[in-house]
Design a protein around this motif. Structure first.
Motif, short mmCIF file in Angstrom:
data_model
loop_
_atom_site.label_atom_id
_atom_site.label_comp_id
_atom_site.label_asym_id
_atom_site.label_seq_id
_atom_site.Cartn_x
_atom_site.Cartn_y
_atom_site.Cartn_z
N MET A 3 0.85 -1.19 0.00
CA MET A 3 0.00 0.00 0.00
C MET A 3 0.89 1.25 0.00
SD MET A 3 -2.82 1.24 2.85
CE MET A 3 -3.93 -0.11 2.53
N ASP A 4 0.69 2.17 -1.00
CA ASP A 4 1.50 3.38 -1.02
C ASP A 4 0.89 4.43 -0.11
OD1 ASP A 4 -0.65 4.48 -2.37
OD2 ASP A 4 0.23 4.18 -4.35
N LEU A 5 1.58 5.58 0.00
CA LEU A 5 1.13 6.61 0.93
C LEU A 5 -0.21 7.21 0.51
CD1 LEU A 5 4.54 8.39 1.64
CD2 LEU A 5 3.17 7.04 3.23
N THR A 6 -0.47 7.26 -0.79
CA THR A 6 -1.76 7.79 -1.25
C THR A 6 -2.89 6.89 -0.76
OG1 THR A 6 -0.73 8.76 -3.21
CG2 THR A 6 -3.11 8.42 -3.26
N GLN A 7 -2.70 5.57 -0.89
CA GLN A 7 -3.72 4.64 -0.42
C GLN A 7 -3.88 4.71 1.10
OE1 GLN A 7 -1.84 1.17 -2.28
NE2 GLN A 7 -3.71 0.85 -3.48
N MET A 8 -2.74 4.88 1.80
CA MET A 8 -2.81 5.03 3.25
C MET A 8 -3.61 6.28 3.63
SD MET A 8 1.06 3.98 4.39
CE MET A 8 0.75 4.47 6.10
N THR A 9 -3.38 7.35 2.89
CA THR A 9 -4.12 8.59 3.16
C THR A 9 -5.61 8.40 2.92
OG1 THR A 9 -2.18 9.90 2.51
CG2 THR A 9 -4.30 11.04 2.56
N GLU A 10 -5.95 7.71 1.82
CA GLU A 10 -7.36 7.46 1.52
C GLU A 10 -7.99 6.57 2.58
OE1 GLU A 10 -7.23 5.74 -2.34
OE2 GLU A 10 -6.87 7.66 -3.39
N SER A 11 -7.24 5.57 3.05
CA SER A 11 -7.74 4.69 4.11
C SER A 11 -7.95 5.47 5.39
CB SER A 11 -6.74 3.55 4.35
OG SER A 11 -7.16 2.75 5.44
N LEU A 12 -7.01 6.35 5.72
CA LEU A 12 -7.14 7.17 6.93
C LEU A 12 -8.33 8.10 6.81
CD1 LEU A 12 -6.01 8.07 9.65
CD2 LEU A 12 -4.47 9.62 8.44
N GLN A 13 -8.57 8.62 5.61
CA GLN A 13 -9.69 9.53 5.40
C GLN A 13 -11.02 8.80 5.59
OE1 GLN A 13 -9.16 11.61 1.72
NE2 GLN A 13 -9.83 13.54 2.61
N ARG A 14 -11.08 7.52 5.15
CA ARG A 14 -12.32 6.76 5.30
C ARG A 14 -12.57 6.34 6.74
NH1 ARG A 14 -10.25 3.91 0.93
NH2 ARG A 14 -9.77 2.19 2.37
N ASP A 15 -11.53 5.86 7.40
CA ASP A 15 -11.68 5.28 8.75
C ASP A 15 -10.83 6.02 9.77
OD1 ASP A 15 -13.24 3.02 7.67
OD2 ASP A 15 -11.33 2.44 6.78
N ALA A 16 -10.80 7.34 9.67
CA ALA A 16 -9.88 8.13 10.48
C ALA A 16 -10.07 7.89 11.97
CB ALA A 16 -10.06 9.62 10.16
N VAL A 17 -11.31 7.83 12.44
CA VAL A 17 -11.57 7.69 13.88
C VAL A 17 -11.01 6.37 14.39
CG1 VAL A 17 -13.38 7.45 15.62
CG2 VAL A 17 -13.57 9.21 13.86
#
Length: 310
Positions: A1-15
């Protein structure tokens, strides 16, 4: 998983990401939580989302602290000793932290998150000292809110810089990996050097418990400094013939003791860390004969218990 995907994952499930990241770090796992909070803060779209992230971080932190508090309340000094033994640097014994915690009280829990190492040992110390549980949870919650709020707020204020850094690292994955490995190598090297340095400093002449018992019974006076922390002193009681001391206030414990007369230092630390440090400080101050007790309090207790009773 690259950083862009990590950012998108964090944006979806940030809490949930923030909650689990903080929880793992606060229970003692080597998880870098501040970068996650900065990244999460940079992705905040509104006050409601910021409040949710802050609540998740505080809840995770207080829950982990409460678990450590209960462990300290149930097992006392054994928890603190175990934390000390797990350290890569034996010189980072909890004895000094414990003494400072007692002096600062609840205020120490507010600043604990900002002091490396203190964040983990403060909750079990609070439990071992039977600190009021409600007061503990309030102080721990306030400290967690201040710590997480500053990290999330910094991420939001520097959101453009954080996102630019993520984009740069995503384009230069190999460079980013090299930097991370280099930083980890420097940190590990520093810790191993501290461990090596402590081993070199441990070469002071020691005194055995049997020799100390004999010296205490001799006519010549001997100053026996007990550097155990307040938790174990409260639980196990005072040692006959010893003067309770703190590393930060050695001069107060020594008083007007003549510099040519012998001094023995004792702690309850792995590697006799605090006793050795106290001995080195006293020798540097001009005292001619200062020896740490070999094996510390546990060795003293075993030898003293084996002595024949009159």
């Amino acid at each position: 998983m690259d950083l862009t995907q990590m950012t998108e994952s964090l944006q979806r499930d940030a809490v949930w990401v923030v909650f689990m990241n903080v929880l793992m770090q606060q229970v003692g796992l080597p998880v870098p939580v501040v970068p996650t909070l900065l990244m999460a803060g940079s992705l905040v779209l509104g006050a409601g989302q910021m409040a949710s992230l802050l609540a998740a971080a505080v809840l995770a932190s207080v829950f982990a602290d409460w678990l450590w508090y209960l462990a300290g309340r149930a097992f006392g000094y054994r928890v603190l000793s175990g934390l000390c033994r797990l350290s890569i640097n034996p010189g980072s014994c909890v004895t000094q932290t414990e003494a400072r915690f007692v002096r600062w009280g609840l205020a120490s829990l507010v600043v604990a998150k900002f002091i490396p190492g203190f964040s983990t040992v403060a909750p079990p110390i609070a439990g071992a000292l039977r600190m009021n549980q409600v007061g503990f949870l309030i102080a721990a919650g306030f400290g967690a809110a201040l710590w997480a709020g500053l990290a999330l707020g910094a991420g939001w204020l520097m959101r453009q810089e954080v996102q630019a850094a993520i984009a740069y690292l995503d384009r230069n994955v190999s460079t980013a990996a090299t930097i991370v490995v280099a930083v980890l190598a420097i940190w590990l090297g520093w810790k191993l050097w501290q461990k090596y340095r402590f081993g070199r400093l441990s070469g002071l002449p020691h005194i055995t418990p049997a020799e100390l018992i004999e010296a205490l019974q001799a006519p010549a006076p001997l100053l026996f400094l007990d550097l155990r922390g307040p938790v174990i002193v409260a639980q196990a009681g005072h040692v006959a013939g010893a003067t309770v001391a703190e590393l930060d206030f050695l001069s107060d414990a020594v008083g007007n003791w003549p510099r040519e007369r012998p001094i023995v230092t004792m702690c309850a630390c792995p590697g006799d860390a605090t006793a050795i440090e106290a001995a080195r400080q006293l020798l540097a101050a001009g005292y001619l004969s200062v020896r740490p007790l070999k094996g510390g309090y546990e060795a003293w207790l075993a030898t003293e218990s084996a002595q024949p009773r009159g």
